[in-house]
Design a protein around this motif. Structure first.
Motif, PDB file in Angstrom:
ATOM      1  N   ILE A  94       0.587  -0.792  -0.644  1.00  9.98           N
ATOM      2  CA  ILE A  94       0.556  -0.265   0.001  1.00  9.98           C
ATOM      3  C   ILE A  94       0.707   1.348   0.376  1.00  9.98           C
ATOM      4  CG2 ILE A  94      -1.800   1.200   1.306  1.00  9.98           C
ATOM      5  CD1 ILE A  94      -2.636  -1.055   2.229  1.00  9.98           C
ATOM      6  N   VAL A  95       0.296   1.832  -0.803  1.00  4.91           N
ATOM      7  CA  VAL A  95       1.510   3.375  -1.105  1.00  4.91           C
ATOM      8  C   VAL A  95       0.435   4.424  -1.418  1.00  4.91           C
ATOM      9  CG1 VAL A  95       3.155   1.894  -1.953  1.00  4.91           C
ATOM     10  CG2 VAL A  95       1.966   2.826  -3.699  1.00  4.91           C
ATOM     11  N   SER A  96       1.706   5.655  -0.927  1.00  9.13           N
ATOM     12  CA  SER A  96       0.639   7.103  -1.049  1.00  9.13           C
ATOM     13  C   SER A  96       0.016   7.305  -2.615  1.00  9.13           C
ATOM     14  CB  SER A  96       0.828   8.105  -0.600  1.00  9.13           C
ATOM     15  OG  SER A  96       0.513   9.432  -0.816  1.00  9.13           O
ATOM     16  N   PRO A  97      -0.770   8.170  -3.390  1.00  7.59           N
ATOM     17  CA  PRO A  97      -0.779   8.894  -4.548  1.00  7.59           C
ATOM     18  C   PRO A  97      -0.240   9.599  -4.701  1.00  7.59           C
ATOM     19  CG  PRO A  97      -2.702   8.952  -3.998  1.00  7.59           C
ATOM     20  CD  PRO A  97      -1.642   8.696  -2.569  1.00  7.59           C
ATOM     21  N   TYR A  98      -0.006  10.487  -3.645  1.00  2.00           N
ATOM     22  CA  TYR A  98       0.762  12.024  -3.439  1.00  2.00           C
ATOM     23  C   TYR A  98       1.420  12.162  -2.727  1.00  2.00           C
ATOM     24  CZ  TYR A  98      -1.424  16.792  -3.351  1.00  2.00           C
ATOM     25  OH  TYR A  98      -2.114  18.454  -3.108  1.00  2.00           O
ATOM     26  N   THR A  99       2.882  11.863  -3.855  1.00  2.00           N
ATOM     27  CA  THR A  99       4.469  11.597  -2.615  1.00  2.00           C
ATOM     28  C   THR A  99       5.106  12.108  -3.997  1.00  2.00           C
ATOM     29  OG1 THR A  99       5.862  10.695  -1.661  1.00  2.00           O
ATOM     30  CG2 THR A  99       4.324   8.899  -3.282  1.00  2.00           C
ATOM     31  N   MET A 100       6.680  12.226  -3.821  1.00  2.00           N
ATOM     32  CA  MET A 100       7.642  11.766  -4.839  1.00  2.00           C
ATOM     33  C   MET A 100       7.543  10.671  -5.399  1.00  2.00           C
ATOM     34  SD  MET A 100      10.554  10.074  -5.137  1.00  2.00           S
ATOM     35  CE  MET A 100      12.200  10.724  -7.109  1.00  2.00           C
ATOM     36  N   SER A 101       6.965  10.041  -6.393  1.00  2.00           N
ATOM     37  CA  SER A 101       6.955   8.856  -7.336  1.00  2.00           C
ATOM     38  C   SER A 101       7.398   7.429  -6.930  1.00  2.00           C
ATOM     39  CB  SER A 101       7.474   8.832  -8.635  1.00  2.00           C
ATOM     40  OG  SER A 101       8.586   9.059  -9.048  1.00  2.00           O
ATOM     41  N   ALA A 102       8.809   7.550  -6.030  1.00  2.00           N
ATOM     42  CA  ALA A 102       9.610   7.147  -5.822  1.00  2.00           C
ATOM     43  C   ALA A 102       9.035   5.569  -4.517  1.00  2.00           C
ATOM     44  CB  ALA A 102      11.235   7.155  -5.655  1.00  2.00           C
ATOM     45  N   SER A 103       8.798   6.274  -3.785  1.00  2.00           N
ATOM     46  CA  SER A 103       8.202   6.008  -3.075  1.00  2.00           C
ATOM     47  C   SER A 103       6.917   5.180  -3.432  1.00  2.00           C
ATOM     48  CB  SER A 103       6.966   7.046  -1.914  1.00  2.00           C
ATOM     49  OG  SER A 103       6.692   8.442  -2.052  1.00  2.00           O
ATOM     50  N   ALA A 104       6.111   5.575  -4.504  1.00  2.00           N
ATOM     51  CA  ALA A 104       4.888   3.970  -5.123  1.00  2.00           C
ATOM     52  C   ALA A 104       5.642   3.293  -5.362  1.00  2.00           C
ATOM     53  CB  ALA A 104       4.146   4.978  -5.877  1.00  2.00           C
ATOM     54  N   THR A 105       6.517   3.532  -6.175  1.00  4.35           N
ATOM     55  CA  THR A 105       7.149   3.099  -7.739  1.00  4.35           C
ATOM     56  C   THR A 105       7.816   1.424  -6.804  1.00  4.35           C
ATOM     57  OG1 THR A 105       8.231   3.972  -8.109  1.00  4.35           O
ATOM     58  CG2 THR A 105       6.714   4.055  -9.526  1.00  4.35           C
ATOM     59  N   ALA A 106       8.368   1.710  -5.745  1.00  4.64           N
ATOM     60  CA  ALA A 106       9.634   1.170  -5.039  1.00  4.64           C
ATOM     61  C   ALA A 106       9.435  -0.383  -5.181  1.00  4.64           C
ATOM     62  CB  ALA A 106      10.207   1.751  -3.855  1.00  4.64           C
ATOM     63  N   PRO A 107       7.729  -1.000  -5.277  1.00  5.48           N
ATOM     64  CA  PRO A 107       7.194  -2.534  -4.843  1.00  5.48           C
ATOM     65  C   PRO A 107       7.458  -2.637  -6.401  1.00  5.48           C
ATOM     66  CG  PRO A 107       5.927  -1.118  -4.019  1.00  5.48           C
ATOM     67  CD  PRO A 107       6.701   0.059  -4.233  1.00  5.48           C
ATOM     68  N   LEU A 108       7.516  -2.351  -7.556  1.00  2.67           N
ATOM     69  CA  LEU A 108       7.575  -2.407  -8.641  1.00  2.67           C
ATOM     70  C   LEU A 108       9.061  -3.121  -8.907  1.00  2.67           C
ATOM     71  CD1 LEU A 108       6.042   0.519 -10.556  1.00  2.67           C
ATOM     72  CD2 LEU A 108       4.553  -2.736 -10.572  1.00  2.67           C
ATOM     73  N   VAL A 109       9.995  -2.618  -8.396  1.00  4.56           N
ATOM     74  CA  VAL A 109      11.355  -2.738  -8.971  1.00  4.56           C
ATOM     75  C   VAL A 109      11.099  -5.311  -8.594  1.00  4.56           C
ATOM     76  CG1 VAL A 109      13.987  -3.017  -7.975  1.00  4.56           C
ATOM     77  CG2 VAL A 109      12.037  -1.041  -8.357  1.00  4.56           C
ATOM     78  N   TYR A 110      10.711  -5.373  -7.303  1.00  4.12           N
ATOM     79  CA  TYR A 110      10.551  -6.456  -7.167  1.00  4.12           C
ATOM     80  C   TYR A 110       9.356  -7.607  -7.556  1.00  4.12           C
ATOM     81  CZ  TYR A 110      14.589  -5.559  -4.483  1.00  4.12           C
ATOM     82  OH  TYR A 110      15.608  -5.476  -3.759  1.00  4.12           O
ATOM     83  N   ASN A 111       8.649  -6.727  -8.896  1.00  5.39           N
ATOM     84  CA  ASN A 111       7.470  -7.407  -9.268  1.00  5.39           C
ATOM     85  C   ASN A 111       6.714  -7.769  -8.112  1.00  5.39           C
ATOM     86  OD1 ASN A 111       8.519  -8.181 -11.887  1.00  5.39           O
ATOM     87  ND2 ASN A 111       9.691  -9.120 -11.004  1.00  5.39           N
ATOM     88  N   ALA A 112       6.089  -6.852  -7.531  1.00  2.00           N
ATOM     89  CA  ALA A 112       5.415  -6.689  -6.467  1.00  2.00           C
ATOM     90  C   ALA A 112       4.349  -4.800  -6.821  1.00  2.00           C
ATOM     91  CB  ALA A 112       5.575  -6.025  -5.077  1.00  2.00           C
ATOM     92  N   ILE A 113       2.873  -5.498  -6.541  1.00  2.68           N
ATOM     93  CA  ILE A 113       2.009  -4.913  -7.226  1.00  2.68           C
ATOM     94  C   ILE A 113       1.495  -3.215  -5.835  1.00  2.68           C
ATOM     95  CG2 ILE A 113      -0.294  -4.314  -7.492  1.00  2.68           C
ATOM     96  CD1 ILE A 113       1.679  -6.146  -9.603  1.00  2.68           C
ATOM     97  N   PRO A 114       1.976  -1.679  -6.796  1.00  4.02           N
ATOM     98  CA  PRO A 114       1.626  -0.529  -5.764  1.00  4.02           C
ATOM     99  C   PRO A 114      -0.088  -0.653  -5.497  1.00  4.02           C
ATOM    100  CG  PRO A 114       3.178  -0.050  -7.067  1.00  4.02           C
ATOM    101  CD  PRO A 114       2.602  -1.415  -7.906  1.00  4.02           C
TER     102      PRO A 114
END
Ligand SMILES: *Cc1c(COP(=O)(O)O)cnc(C)c1O
Length: 460
Positions: free
Chosen positions: A112-132
């Motif tokens: 679970i991530v925030s939509p209202y932040t610098m992009s990396a804090s939401a996209t980080a899970p994708l690096v491990y093929n997890a789903i934001p």
């Protein structure tokens, strides 16, 4: 239409708004924010004289943990923030990626991530093929809302990446209780809140892993850089492995293959997220300056809020009772019904009254509207295309959920972005009271003359 009056500050009749060709409240640039001084110069010289600009080795060796400046900086950071481990990295973005990896997040897991932040804090899970999975924010603080996070939790949820947005610590009591109840880990993105307090703890130390940024725009900086913190020994070691070529280090670290357990191999592709000795030496000096820099920001915001709060369409952000605010940015709400014009028209007129800052003059007047467009509206999410063209990782067989990225998903974040929130960056310690008075005067002038707005000023 422009009036021939030299100084609008001394002449009450000069009230044509600058956006309509009137005189500006201020034409000379504001001072820039500069934290680098002789202390940093001497620290850098010390490293340059040593000839060793980085001492990391990407194999199992005492230098696996970096050189003397890195290790001293990490000790000092941990002591300052009252946390067991501090691990330097080359950016907060790297730190967020390492944190997701260290927690063992797997392909198809949800974070679970925030939509209202610098992009990396939401996209980080994708690096491990997890789903934001995006949850909405709180109306007053812009941090993730406990209620919304709770609604998004499924049996696939493994972590929450929470952001101390603009410098205010998240609702640690509410979120941490929720995480505990569901067996979920918390990564605290504290890039914007170094030194903010939550009860008797520092922001950054409230979750399982905290991430600070040392990029040029932050309170204190090393040009680029970041620091991870945790009280968990295993997580600290995993973070250090991911920072520095883990897969090549593990065989030396664990010569007995029986020690290569599932858990110490999971997510152990190692990156090079190492900070240099030069940056660490700068960081050590910067850390010493943090308390004073923070206090000056807080004082400036208090001064501005007292005056701006008297303007009826402006509502300074409220604080959490348990917390202090680090004011990376000064968030303010705008009431268009009271003003009679849209936020963007009003703020555009305020900006026209003011000047840019030194050092960052190319960025214009540092007041902005809306912060970021809610991140799920980015093309990558809309098209579900992170890796390749086949919809990965959302199309993985491991992913059994059905996450939504539709417009309207997080109505509070969307409304803040389009209508309500504006951000003032004219709060840094180099600004004098006279500088702040110019900011106040610009807002007051636009408020007093707001009936001129909506009548042909340039489109925003
Ligand atoms: C600045 C920032 C980051 C990224 O920091 P870098 O060090 O530039 O990678 C992450 N999250 C938030 C909330 C930030 O403000």
């Amino acid at each position: 239409m422009a009036q021939l009056i030299q100084d609008s500050r001394t002449d009450q009749t000069s009230q044509v708004l600058a956006v309509h060709g009137g005189d500006k409240v201020r034409t000379i640039p504001f001072p820039g924010y500069r934290t680098i001084g002789d202390e940093e110069k001497q620290a850098v010289s010390r490293v340059l004289d040593s000839g060793v600009l980085s001492q990391f080795l990407g194999c199992w060796h005492e230098s696996f943990y970096g050189g003397p400046e890195i290790q001293a900086f990490e000790r000092e950071w941990a002591t300052f923030f009252g946390v067991k481990h501090a691990i330097t990295v080359n950016s907060a973005t790297s730190g967020l990626y390492a944190a997701v990896g260290a927690l063992g997040i797997e392909p198809g897991d949800e974070v679970i991530v925030s939509p209202y932040t610098m992009s990396a804090s939401a996209t980080a899970p994708l690096v491990y093929n997890a789903i934001p999975v995006f949850a909405d924010i709180e109306e007053k603080t812009y941090c993730l809302s406990v209620e919304s996070v709770e609604q998004r939790i499924t049996e696939r949820t493994k972590a929450i990446i929470i952001v101390d947005l603009f410098g205010l610590p998240y609702d640690a009591k509410g979120i941490n209780a929720l995480a505990k109840k569901h067996g979920i880990k918390v990564i605290e993105d504290c890039a914007q809140a170094p030194g903010a307090r939550y009860n008797d703890q520092y922001a950054g130390t409230l979750g399982d892993i905290g991430v600070y940024s040392l990029n040029y725009h932050k309170h204190i900086h090393t040009g680029e850089g970041g620091v991870l913190v945790t009280n968990n020994d295993t997580l600290a070691e995993r973070l250090k492995l991911i920072r520095n070529h883990a897969e090549a280090v593990l065989p030396g670290k664990y010569p007995d293959p029986n020690d290569w357990t599932e858990s110490n191999l999971t997510n152990m592709i190692g990156f090079n997220y190492r900070m240099t000795e030069v940056d660490a030496a700068i960081g050590r000096e910067q850390l010493k300056k943090l308390p004073k820099l923070l206090e000056a920001r807080q004082n400036n915001v208090n001064y501005l809020n007292q005056a701006l709060g008297k303007i009826p369409c402006i509502q300074p952000t409220t604080l959490r009772e348990e917390a202090t605010h680090a004011f990376y940015i000064h968030p303010i709400q705008f009431n268009a019904d009271v003003a009679g014009v849209h936020r963007d028209v009003f703020i555009n007129a305020v900006k026209a009254e003011l000047s840019p800052t030194n050092l960052r003059s190319g960025e214009g007047v540092p007041i902005s509207t809306g912060y970021v467009k809610p991140l799920y509206l980015l093309p990558m999410y809309q098209k579900r295309q992170a890796y390749g063209t086949g919809g990965l990782p959302w199309s993985l067989p491991e992913y059994t959920g059905s996450v939504s990225y539709e417009a309207g998903l997080c109505p509070v974040a969307e409304r803040m972005h389009t209508d309500v929130l504006f951000l003032n960056n004219l709060i840094h310690p180099e600004l004098t009271q006279a500088d702040l008075d110019d900011v106040i005067q610009a807002f007051q002038k636009v408020w007093d003359n707001r009936t001129q707005l909506g009548q042909g000023e340039p489109a925003v």
